[in-house]
Design a protein around this motif. Structure first.
Motif, PDB file in Angstrom:
ATOM      1  N   HIS A 195      41.239 -14.460   1.774  1.00  0.00           N
ATOM      2  CA  HIS A 195      41.842 -13.788   0.868  1.00  0.00           C
ATOM      3  C   HIS A 195      41.252 -14.236  -0.673  1.00  0.00           C
ATOM      4  O   HIS A 195      41.367 -13.153  -1.576  1.00  0.00           O
ATOM      5  CB  HIS A 195      43.316 -14.638   0.925  1.00  0.00           C
ATOM      6  N   ASP A 196      40.309 -15.361  -0.840  1.00  0.00           N
ATOM      7  CA  ASP A 196      39.911 -15.400  -2.287  1.00  0.00           C
ATOM      8  C   ASP A 196      38.897 -14.325  -2.272  1.00  0.00           C
ATOM      9  O   ASP A 196      38.691 -13.994  -3.532  1.00  0.00           O
ATOM     10  CB  ASP A 196      39.059 -16.797  -2.131  1.00  0.00           C
ATOM     11  N   ASP A 197      38.226 -13.883  -1.551  1.00  0.00           N
ATOM     12  CA  ASP A 197      37.296 -12.919  -1.772  1.00  0.00           C
ATOM     13  C   ASP A 197      37.637 -11.536  -1.957  1.00  0.00           C
ATOM     14  O   ASP A 197      36.851 -10.659  -2.360  1.00  0.00           O
ATOM     15  CB  ASP A 197      36.158 -13.015  -0.357  1.00  0.00           C
ATOM     16  N   LEU A 198      38.856 -11.267  -1.790  1.00  0.00           N
ATOM     17  CA  LEU A 198      39.444  -9.992  -2.051  1.00  0.00           C
ATOM     18  C   LEU A 198      39.074  -9.475  -3.225  1.00  0.00           C
ATOM     19  O   LEU A 198      39.308 -10.275  -4.298  1.00  0.00           O
ATOM     20  CB  LEU A 198      40.931  -9.705  -1.539  1.00  0.00           C
ATOM     21  N   PRO A 199      39.269  -7.998  -3.621  1.00  0.00           N
ATOM     22  CA  PRO A 199      39.153  -7.517  -4.842  1.00  0.00           C
ATOM     23  C   PRO A 199      40.188  -7.802  -5.991  1.00  0.00           C
ATOM     24  O   PRO A 199      39.920  -8.075  -7.050  1.00  0.00           O
ATOM     25  CB  PRO A 199      39.218  -5.994  -4.600  1.00  0.00           C
ATOM     26  N   ALA A 200      41.361  -8.250  -5.314  1.00  0.00           N
ATOM     27  CA  ALA A 200      42.422  -8.530  -6.125  1.00  0.00           C
ATOM     28  C   ALA A 200      42.316 -10.131  -6.703  1.00  0.00           C
ATOM     29  O   ALA A 200      43.068 -10.476  -7.562  1.00  0.00           O
ATOM     30  CB  ALA A 200      43.736  -8.581  -5.550  1.00  0.00           C
ATOM     31  N   MET A 201      41.509 -10.944  -6.009  1.00  0.00           N
ATOM     32  CA  MET A 201      41.197 -12.097  -6.214  1.00  0.00           C
ATOM     33  C   MET A 201      39.868 -12.449  -6.915  1.00  0.00           C
ATOM     34  O   MET A 201      39.660 -12.019  -8.039  1.00  0.00           O
ATOM     35  CB  MET A 201      41.405 -13.154  -5.170  1.00  0.00           C
ATOM     36  N   ASP A 202      38.690 -12.981  -6.261  1.00  0.00           N
ATOM     37  CA  ASP A 202      37.406 -13.290  -6.783  1.00  0.00           C
ATOM     38  C   ASP A 202      36.497 -12.053  -6.619  1.00  0.00           C
ATOM     39  O   ASP A 202      35.594 -11.948  -7.340  1.00  0.00           O
ATOM     40  CB  ASP A 202      36.841 -14.404  -5.784  1.00  0.00           C
TER      41      ASP A 202
END
Length: 313
Positions: free
Chosen positions: A100-107
């Motif tokens: 989830h951290d790697d998603l475009p909306a995050m990192d």
């Protein structure tokens, strides 16, 4: 943050360093073997989703958190293999958080551990579902630790509560939210420490505590493990931040400089590189001091903290 002012850390001898590396490798093999059993394709669920889950879990990694579960149990007198389900559950939770951290909306990270991230390979929607599925499976697997002989069900219930608290709004997720809100904002040193105490440190602390809880640690021993986990978690994050500045991409398996590019709040950005290195050493010193009541049985945890301070990936 107060400094321990305790002088230079002990340095592991070549023999001790080799022993630490050998034990880490053996623990990783045991954990990954158990993960393979829990993540076998069942022929009933959506194949692409299972593939995305396995890609993320088996993309490599240090397996620090599950290793701390094993260590917390062992120092409490329980064989490591008895808590392998709990160790796997912690790793599944950690992996879901990375997906989830790697998603475009995050990192918006294109690589993780030298491989394409889950959303790059499978798309955002599948990556979200893979993280969700790993999160759910983690608690199923942790509950199944009660099926292991000599692990009382009441301890497993406590471990479930410990994990839920460690990753929730008062732990990892709360820290991630604070990190998002703080990006690009001026912060005091104490605020930086609090963000990372929650975002990274809470799950590391919970991991060693889960091992202690399942192993039947006494209240005093569990307190020692808690303090150790708190300080090791802080040192681990500081070193991570330092490596994002000075580390080698080939060893890290991801690009360096990403924290600065995204205006992330890190220890080097607030304290500077030299002071951050001192803070990491101070936190490691405090971690070792926390273990003193446990005596020689905590030698592995002590050596592990020194090893983590000196890592280059």
């Amino acid at each position: 943050m107060p400094h321990a002012q305790s002088g230079p850390l002990p340095v592991l001898s070549p023999e001790a360093r080799s022993a630490v590396e050998a034990r880490l490798a053996a623990d990783r093999r045991a954990i990954e073997g158990a993960l393979g059993q829990f993540l076998r394709a069942d022929g009933r669920s959506e194949e692409r989703l299972q593939e995305a889950m396995r890609h993320s879990v088996f993309a490599g990694g240090k397996r620090l958190r599950p290793i701390l579960v094993l260590a917390g149990a062992e120092v409490s007198g329980m064989p490591a293999e008895a808590v392998l389900p709990a160790a796997c559950a912690v790793e599944m939770v950690h992996t879901y958080s990375l997906v989830h951290d790697d998603l475009p909306a995050m990192d918006n990270s294109p690589t993780r551990r030298g491989l394409p991230t889950c959303h790059v390979l499978y798309g955002d929607a599948v990556a979200i579902l893979a993280g969700d599925a790993l999160h759910a499976l983690a608690f199923e697997v942790l509950a199944r630790n009660a099926e292991v002989a000599d692990v009382p069900a009441d301890r497993v219930v406590r471990a479930i509560a410990e994990l839920a608290t460690g990753i929730g709004i008062r732990g990892m997720v709360g820290g991630q939210m604070r990190d998002l809100l703080a990006a690009g904002q001026p912060l005091a040193g104490a605020d930086v420490q609090e963000i990372h105490r929650l975002k990274t440190g809470a799950l590391i602390r919970a991991s060693v505590r889960i091992g202690g809880i399942l192993g039947g640690a006494s209240p005093d021993a569990l307190d020692a493990l808690t303090r150790y986990g708190t300080h090791v978690g802080l040192a681990f994050q500081i070193v991570d931040d330092i490596l994002d500045v000075v580390g080698e991409e080939a060893k890290l398996g991801k690009g360096t400089g990403s924290d600065a590019a995204q205006a992330k709040i890190t220890f080097p950005s607030v304290f500077g590189l030299a002071a951050s290195q001192q803070l990491a050493q101070d936190a490691t010193t405090q971690a070792m001091r926390a273990l003193e009541p446990l005596g020689p049985r905590a030698r592995w945890l002590r050596d592990l903290s020194i090893h983590l301070l000196a890592r280059d990936r």
